[in-house]
Scaffold this motif. Structure first.
Motif, PDB file in Angstrom:
ATOM      1  N   MET A   1       0.783  -1.260  -0.115  1.00  0.00           N
ATOM      2  CA  MET A   1      -0.141  -0.140  -0.010  1.00  0.00           C
ATOM      3  C   MET A   1       0.959   1.258   0.026  1.00  0.00           C
ATOM      4  N   ASN A   2       0.567   2.162  -0.960  1.00  0.00           N
ATOM      5  CA  ASN A   2       1.413   3.397  -1.017  1.00  0.00           C
ATOM      6  C   ASN A   2       1.028   4.271  -0.052  1.00  0.00           C
ATOM      7  N   LYS A   3       1.628   4.510   1.108  1.00  0.00           N
ATOM      8  CA  LYS A   3       1.476   5.553   2.019  1.00  0.00           C
ATOM      9  C   LYS A   3       1.323   7.316   1.540  1.00  0.00           C
ATOM     10  N   THR A   4       2.452   7.178   0.664  1.00  0.00           N
ATOM     11  CA  THR A   4       2.552   8.662   0.316  1.00  0.00           C
ATOM     12  C   THR A   4       1.254   8.894  -0.360  1.00  0.00           C
ATOM     13  N   GLU A   5       0.487   8.160  -1.289  1.00  0.00           N
ATOM     14  CA  GLU A   5      -0.486   8.374  -2.012  1.00  0.00           C
ATOM     15  C   GLU A   5      -1.689   8.445  -0.852  1.00  0.00           C
ATOM     16  N   LEU A   6      -1.762   7.479   0.075  1.00  0.00           N
ATOM     17  CA  LEU A   6      -2.811   7.514   1.182  1.00  0.00           C
ATOM     18  C   LEU A   6      -2.773   9.065   1.794  1.00  0.00           C
ATOM     19  N   ILE A   7      -1.605   9.471   2.131  1.00  0.00           N
ATOM     20  CA  ILE A   7      -1.537  10.963   2.680  1.00  0.00           C
ATOM     21  C   ILE A   7      -1.887  11.820   1.866  1.00  0.00           C
ATOM     22  N   THR A 105     -11.956   5.211   1.435  1.00  0.00           N
ATOM     23  CA  THR A 105     -11.642   4.202   0.489  1.00  0.00           C
ATOM     24  C   THR A 105     -10.352   4.533  -0.253  1.00  0.00           C
ATOM     25  N   PHE A 106      -9.385   3.684  -0.193  1.00  0.00           N
ATOM     26  CA  PHE A 106      -8.065   3.738  -0.830  1.00  0.00           C
ATOM     27  C   PHE A 106      -7.959   2.460  -1.602  1.00  0.00           C
ATOM     28  N   GLU A 107      -7.537   2.424  -2.598  1.00  0.00           N
ATOM     29  CA  GLU A 107      -7.048   1.205  -3.268  1.00  0.00           C
ATOM     30  C   GLU A 107      -8.231   0.121  -3.210  1.00  0.00           C
ATOM     31  N   ASN A 108      -9.270   0.657  -3.330  1.00  0.00           N
ATOM     32  CA  ASN A 108     -10.328  -0.329  -3.056  1.00  0.00           C
ATOM     33  C   ASN A 108     -10.539  -0.961  -1.856  1.00  0.00           C
TER      34      ASN A 108
END
Length: 146
Positions: A1-7, A105-108
């Motif tokens: 899971m990409n934390k940078t994109e989540l943030i 919701t992140f990455e489904n």
């Protein structure tokens, strides 16, 4: 899971909340200025209630601004224990210990963003994969951390 994109996503959600609060404050101020009446005390009571609403919205706005500032300071790293910036998976859900934003919701996947100060984050703090913790007399096992 990409934390940078989540943030980035969380930051975007916080920016939307900030815009909404600023809009509500501006609208409430405008209605406060438009309130004209010859009712005397009722007029003053109405203005005071609107001012209290503005103050309440300002407190909420400041809290979201603090969350946004906090997000800017957290390092993006892989975690091996439940701590700030860790994504913790239990049998009850996926939790991102960062800011109190609720479910996104992140990455489904549904992720619940919780504050490091929340009771849940404190209960799991320092725990590692396959360890258990208890909150409200409910035991949960940590399935994974990243």
């Amino acid at each position: 899971m990409n934390k940078t994109e989540l943030i980035k996503l969380i930051n975007q959600k916080l920016s939307e909340k900030i815009q909404n609060f600023e809009k509500l404050i501006a609208e409430t101020r405008a209605s406060n200025n438009d309130t004209k009446s010859s009712m005397g005390d009722k007029y003053e009571t109405g203005r005071e209630m609107l001012q209290q609403e503005i103050n309440n919205l300002q407190v909420q706005l400041n809290e979201v601004l603090k969350q946004q500032d906090f997000l800017k300071t957290i390092p993006v790293k892989i975690s091996d224990k439940a701590e700030k910036v860790a994504i913790v998976k239990t049998e009850r859900g996926l939790f991102f210990i960062s800011v109190s934003l609720g479910e996104i919701t992140f990455e489904n996947q549904k992720i619940i963003c919780i504050s490091p100060e929340s009771p849940l984050a404190k209960a799991m703090n320092g725990k590692r994969k396959n360890e258990t913790f208890s909150i409200n007399n409910i035991n949960q096992k940590i399935e994974n951390i990243c």
